[in-house]
Design a protein around this motif. Structure first.
Motif, PDB file in Angstrom:
ATOM      1  N   VAL A  11      77.696  48.770  61.702  1.00 12.92           N
ATOM      2  CA  VAL A  11      77.835  48.022  60.273  1.00 12.92           C
ATOM      3  C   VAL A  11      78.673  49.133  59.465  1.00 12.92           C
ATOM      4  CG1 VAL A  11      77.022  47.074  58.400  1.00 12.92           C
ATOM      5  CG2 VAL A  11      76.145  46.536  60.539  1.00 12.92           C
ATOM      6  N   ASN A  12      78.478  50.434  59.316  1.00 11.48           N
ATOM      7  CA  ASN A  12      79.121  51.363  58.641  1.00 11.48           C
ATOM      8  C   ASN A  12      80.440  51.497  59.207  1.00 11.48           C
ATOM      9  OD1 ASN A  12      77.761  53.046  56.754  1.00 11.48           O
ATOM     10  ND2 ASN A  12      76.140  53.246  58.010  1.00 11.48           N
ATOM     11  N   ARG A  13      80.624  51.473  60.386  1.00  9.75           N
ATOM     12  CA  ARG A  13      81.937  51.400  60.894  1.00  9.75           C
ATOM     13  C   ARG A  13      82.732  50.261  60.626  1.00  9.75           C
ATOM     14  NH1 ARG A  13      83.711  54.079  66.810  1.00  9.75           N
ATOM     15  NH2 ARG A  13      82.596  55.756  65.619  1.00  9.75           N
ATOM     16  N   PHE A  14      82.431  48.884  60.617  1.00 11.51           N
ATOM     17  CA  PHE A  14      82.771  47.988  60.133  1.00 11.51           C
ATOM     18  C   PHE A  14      83.419  47.651  58.695  1.00 11.51           C
ATOM     19  CE2 PHE A  14      81.867  43.695  58.013  1.00 11.51           C
ATOM     20  CZ  PHE A  14      83.022  43.102  58.412  1.00 11.51           C
ATOM     21  N   LYS A  38      76.508  55.115  77.421  1.00 13.79           N
ATOM     22  CA  LYS A  38      77.763  54.426  77.337  1.00 13.79           C
ATOM     23  C   LYS A  38      77.779  53.058  76.585  1.00 13.79           C
ATOM     24  CE  LYS A  38      78.948  55.880  82.098  1.00 13.79           C
ATOM     25  NZ  LYS A  38      79.265  55.374  83.259  1.00 13.79           N
ATOM     26  N   ILE A  39      76.408  52.391  76.368  1.00 11.07           N
ATOM     27  CA  ILE A  39      76.433  51.063  75.590  1.00 11.07           C
ATOM     28  C   ILE A  39      76.520  51.385  74.215  1.00 11.07           C
ATOM     29  CG2 ILE A  39      74.783  49.529  75.050  1.00 11.07           C
ATOM     30  CD1 ILE A  39      73.480  49.468  77.485  1.00 11.07           C
ATOM     31  N   TYR A  40      76.141  52.484  73.841  1.00  7.69           N
ATOM     32  CA  TYR A  40      76.057  52.936  72.343  1.00  7.69           C
ATOM     33  C   TYR A  40      77.654  53.117  71.893  1.00  7.69           C
ATOM     34  CZ  TYR A  40      75.285  55.695  68.430  1.00  7.69           C
ATOM     35  OH  TYR A  40      75.215  56.285  66.693  1.00  7.69           O
ATOM     36  N   GLU A  41      78.461  54.116  72.942  1.00  3.38           N
ATOM     37  CA  GLU A  41      79.599  54.203  72.552  1.00  3.38           C
ATOM     38  C   GLU A  41      80.610  52.937  72.586  1.00  3.38           C
ATOM     39  OE1 GLU A  41      80.563  57.140  75.413  1.00  3.38           O
ATOM     40  OE2 GLU A  41      79.670  58.831  74.446  1.00  3.38           O
ATOM     41  N   PHE A  42      80.153  52.144  73.492  1.00  2.00           N
ATOM     42  CA  PHE A  42      80.901  50.676  73.669  1.00  2.00           C
ATOM     43  C   PHE A  42      80.762  49.896  72.525  1.00  2.00           C
ATOM     44  CE2 PHE A  42      80.609  46.231  74.594  1.00  2.00           C
ATOM     45  CZ  PHE A  42      81.921  46.095  75.162  1.00  2.00           C
ATOM     46  N   ALA A  43      79.533  49.777  72.108  1.00  2.69           N
ATOM     47  CA  ALA A  43      79.177  49.090  70.916  1.00  2.69           C
ATOM     48  C   ALA A  43      79.996  49.440  69.808  1.00  2.69           C
ATOM     49  CB  ALA A  43      77.625  48.982  70.753  1.00  2.69           C
ATOM     50  N   LEU A  44      79.996  50.843  69.446  1.00  5.41           N
ATOM     51  CA  LEU A  44      80.756  51.414  68.314  1.00  5.41           C
ATOM     52  C   LEU A  44      81.996  51.233  68.501  1.00  5.41           C
ATOM     53  CD1 LEU A  44      77.841  52.623  67.568  1.00  5.41           C
ATOM     54  CD2 LEU A  44      78.966  54.572  66.563  1.00  5.41           C
ATOM     55  N   SER A  45      82.578  51.255  69.401  1.00  3.09           N
ATOM     56  CA  SER A  45      84.168  50.999  69.584  1.00  3.09           C
ATOM     57  C   SER A  45      84.484  49.433  69.497  1.00  3.09           C
ATOM     58  CB  SER A  45      84.494  51.346  71.059  1.00  3.09           C
ATOM     59  OG  SER A  45      84.299  52.917  71.102  1.00  3.09           O
ATOM     60  N   ASN A  46      83.783  48.577  70.080  1.00  2.00           N
ATOM     61  CA  ASN A  46      84.053  47.006  70.072  1.00  2.00           C
ATOM     62  C   ASN A  46      83.452  46.271  69.163  1.00  2.00           C
ATOM     63  OD1 ASN A  46      86.087  47.065  72.493  1.00  2.00           O
ATOM     64  ND2 ASN A  46      84.324  48.187  73.157  1.00  2.00           N
ATOM     65  N   VAL A  47      82.418  46.378  68.640  1.00  2.66           N
ATOM     66  CA  VAL A  47      81.662  45.249  67.912  1.00  2.66           C
ATOM     67  C   VAL A  47      82.213  45.168  66.315  1.00  2.66           C
ATOM     68  CG1 VAL A  47      79.263  44.616  66.828  1.00  2.66           C
ATOM     69  CG2 VAL A  47      79.240  45.618  69.146  1.00  2.66           C
ATOM     70  N   PRO A  48      82.395  46.479  65.879  1.00  8.26           N
ATOM     71  CA  PRO A  48      83.058  46.181  64.400  1.00  8.26           C
ATOM     72  C   PRO A  48      84.502  45.736  64.537  1.00  8.26           C
ATOM     73  CG  PRO A  48      82.118  48.483  64.758  1.00  8.26           C
ATOM     74  CD  PRO A  48      81.953  47.726  66.149  1.00  8.26           C
ATOM     75  N   GLY A  75      75.842  43.031  74.345  1.00  8.72           N
ATOM     76  CA  GLY A  75      74.878  43.110  75.386  1.00  8.72           C
ATOM     77  C   GLY A  75      75.537  43.028  76.694  1.00  8.72           C
ATOM     78  N   ALA A  76      74.607  42.929  77.735  1.00  6.11           N
ATOM     79  CA  ALA A  76      75.180  42.966  79.085  1.00  6.11           C
ATOM     80  C   ALA A  76      76.420  41.998  79.437  1.00  6.11           C
ATOM     81  CB  ALA A  76      73.806  42.473  80.204  1.00  6.11           C
ATOM     82  N   GLY A  77      77.038  42.630  80.017  1.00  4.18           N
ATOM     83  CA  GLY A  77      78.439  41.692  80.504  1.00  4.18           C
ATOM     84  C   GLY A  77      79.579  42.855  80.769  1.00  4.18           C
ATOM     85  N   MET A  78      80.130  43.667  79.817  1.00 10.49           N
ATOM     86  CA  MET A  78      79.518  43.787  78.545  1.00 10.49           C
ATOM     87  C   MET A  78      80.163  42.852  77.696  1.00 10.49           C
ATOM     88  SD  MET A  78      77.194  46.174  78.256  1.00 10.49           S
ATOM     89  CE  MET A  78      77.046  46.525  76.418  1.00 10.49           C
ATOM     90  N   ASN A  79      79.268  41.812  76.976  1.00 12.32           N
ATOM     91  CA  ASN A  79      79.693  40.826  76.062  1.00 12.32           C
ATOM     92  C   ASN A  79      79.538  41.292  74.579  1.00 12.32           C
ATOM     93  OD1 ASN A  79      80.219  39.293  78.288  1.00 12.32           O
ATOM     94  ND2 ASN A  79      78.166  38.833  78.375  1.00 12.32           N
ATOM     95  N   VAL A  80      80.602  40.636  73.817  1.00 12.85           N
ATOM     96  CA  VAL A  80      80.481  40.778  72.372  1.00 12.85           C
ATOM     97  C   VAL A  80      80.858  39.453  71.719  1.00 12.85           C
ATOM     98  CG1 VAL A  80      81.686  41.925  70.396  1.00 12.85           C
ATOM     99  CG2 VAL A  80      81.340  43.348  72.541  1.00 12.85           C
ATOM    100  N   ASN A  81      80.276  39.347  70.576  1.00  9.04           N
ATOM    101  CA  ASN A  81      80.682  38.106  69.831  1.00  9.04           C
ATOM    102  C   ASN A  81      80.182  38.038  68.509  1.00  9.04           C
ATOM    103  OD1 ASN A  81      77.778  37.794  70.078  1.00  9.04           O
ATOM    104  ND2 ASN A  81      78.288  35.864  71.738  1.00  9.04           N
ATOM    105  N   ALA A  82      80.870  37.308  67.749  1.00  5.13           N
ATOM    106  CA  ALA A  82      80.415  37.132  66.155  1.00  5.13           C
ATOM    107  C   ALA A  82      80.793  35.651  65.621  1.00  5.13           C
ATOM    108  CB  ALA A  82      81.216  38.379  65.541  1.00  5.13           C
ATOM    109  N   PHE A  83      80.239  35.503  64.670  1.00  9.81           N
ATOM    110  CA  PHE A  83      80.821  34.406  63.807  1.00  9.81           C
ATOM    111  C   PHE A  83      80.428  34.546  62.507  1.00  9.81           C
ATOM    112  CE2 PHE A  83      76.379  32.149  65.197  1.00  9.81           C
ATOM    113  CZ  PHE A  83      76.136  31.830  64.124  1.00  9.81           C
ATOM    114  N   VAL A  84      81.360  33.864  61.578  1.00  5.96           N
ATOM    115  CA  VAL A  84      81.040  33.795  60.079  1.00  5.96           C
ATOM    116  C   VAL A  84      80.612  32.677  59.524  1.00  5.96           C
ATOM    117  CG1 VAL A  84      82.502  34.395  57.765  1.00  5.96           C
ATOM    118  CG2 VAL A  84      83.228  35.596  59.848  1.00  5.96           C
ATOM    119  N   MET A 104      71.998  52.496  65.944  1.00  2.00           N
ATOM    120  CA  MET A 104      73.352  51.895  66.431  1.00  2.00           C
ATOM    121  C   MET A 104      73.660  50.892  65.756  1.00  2.00           C
ATOM    122  SD  MET A 104      74.239  50.423  70.384  1.00  2.00           S
ATOM    123  CE  MET A 104      73.594  48.735  70.092  1.00  2.00           C
ATOM    124  N   ASP A 105      73.021  50.025  65.170  1.00  2.00           N
ATOM    125  CA  ASP A 105      73.211  48.893  64.537  1.00  2.00           C
ATOM    126  C   ASP A 105      73.711  49.363  62.844  1.00  2.00           C
ATOM    127  OD1 ASP A 105      72.465  47.152  66.258  1.00  2.00           O
ATOM    128  OD2 ASP A 105      70.495  46.590  65.274  1.00  2.00           O
TER     129      ASP A 105
END
Length: 353
Positions: free
Chosen positions: A281-284, A237-247, A341-350, A276-277
């Motif tokens: 990044v590939n999907r991004f 579930k975490i893997y699928e969530f990350a691929l859907s939301n982090v990019p 990560g846990a939350g589930m939380n996602v974040n980024a900065f440039v 996963m990483d």
């Protein structure tokens, strides 16, 4: 106003634990039944998926606050700042000080307060507090420090990510091989006459269906004390969530910054799982009809494992100091930081270095 990372530091524990050290572990399925495959096959599959060959565990006499203190000292020294001028100490962790062979987490006083005490900072206006945000905690701390500085509430912040996950893993769960210990720290401050710094950020919490993807649960060994809990996760579930939301979060952040995808030199992503990483990044890059450039994603997970909030600041410290083979950054380079990560939380900065 340009808000920059002016100092970096990390603490990598000396205790090395190789994959082969798990050879005699009794790994069990969730229902307590034994695995059908021998440990050699389990460990081999684990390596091929995560990329982890060894990890670091904190020395038995040290806790999360100790690791955080060591990293903080280095960041302060690297930035050449007077600790008494620090306005905020923001410390990201998840489980507090868990002493070796103990079953309880200790968070009173806060881990940030303990670090301030260890640094012997007298200034009471140096505010110290903890942040619980899962693995993206250090990154969220940087976002908060940036907000404080922009609002005129601070000029200088110490942001730390520290964790001792080896103290909260179930030895009968094969996922325990993922986790490690460590700490990374940074000084964040406003800098005049510089066009670099944090250009944009993105942050989100998905809790409607996703809140329990990472949780505290019982050992898979049904004979263990049911009142003692360990870190657990629903990996698929975490893997699928990350691929859907982090990019998407990375792309939203990059678009807000006004920077072209072609200007991005490095992506510093939470060291969670190598496959996963790479997929994230590939999907991004596919969102911009680009291929992932070679060398854009420096990795340290092979030898350091997943130390949660400590992975990105440790990665940054090693990158800045030229300690990652075939990886370097230069003045003016654009970096993307991203975590999940846990939350589930996602974040980024440039960030422009």
């Amino acid at each position: 106003m340009n808000i920059k990372i002016t100092g970096v530091g990390s603490y990598i524990p000396e205790v090395k634990v190789a994959n082969t050290d798990f050879g005699k572990h009794v790994f069990l399925n969730e229902d307590g039944s034994p695995f059908s495959h021998p440990n050699e096959i389990v460990i081999g599959k684990f390596k091929s998926i995560t990329g982890i060959e060894e990890r670091r565990y904190a020395e038995s006499n040290l806790c999360t606050s100790d690791l955080a203190f060591f990293a903080a000292q280095k960041a302060i020294e690297n930035a050449k700042v007077d600790p008494e001028t620090i306005d905020y100490i923001i410390l990201a962790h998840n489980f507090g000080d868990v002493r070796n062979n103990a079953i309880q987490s200790d968070t009173v006083p806060s881990i940030a307060t303990r670090v301030k005490h260890k640094l012997q900072i007298k200034n009471p206006k140096c505010v110290a507090y903890d942040i619980l945000f899962g693995c993206p905690g250090w990154l969220e701390g940087v976002i908060q420090a940036t907000a404080f500085i922009k609002a005129g509430m601070a000029k200088k912040c110490l942001v730390i990510g520290a964790e001792t996950l080896s103290r909260v893993v179930d030895p009968h769960d094969r996922d325990s091989m993922i986790y490690s210990d460590g700490a990374g720290a940074t000084i964040i401050e406003s800098v005049s006459g510089d066009d670099g710094g944090i250009l944009a950020h993105e942050s989100a919490t998905f809790a409607y269906d996703e809140a329990d993807y990472l949780f505290f649960g019982n050992s898979y060994n049904k004979e263990c004390d049911p009142n003692v809990r360990y870190i657990k996760m629903h990996g698929r579930k975490i893997y699928e969530f990350a691929l859907s939301n982090v990019p998407q979060a990375m792309a939203s952040c990059l678009d807000k910054s006004g920077i072209s995808i072609d200007e991005v030199k490095k992506i510093l992503i939470h060291q969670a799982n190598e496959k996963m990483d790479e997929a994230i990044v590939n999907r991004f890059y596919k969102l911009y009809d680009r291929k992932m450039p070679e060398g854009v994603m420096p990795m340290i997970i092979t030898n350091l494992g997943n130390s949660s909030v400590a992975t990105i600041p440790t990665l940054l410290d090693l990158l800045v100091n030229g300690k990652i083979e075939k990886q370097q950054i230069h003045k003016g380079d654009v970096l993307i930081f991203a975590s999940v990560g846990a939350g589930m939380n996602v974040n980024a900065f440039v960030y422009r270095y």
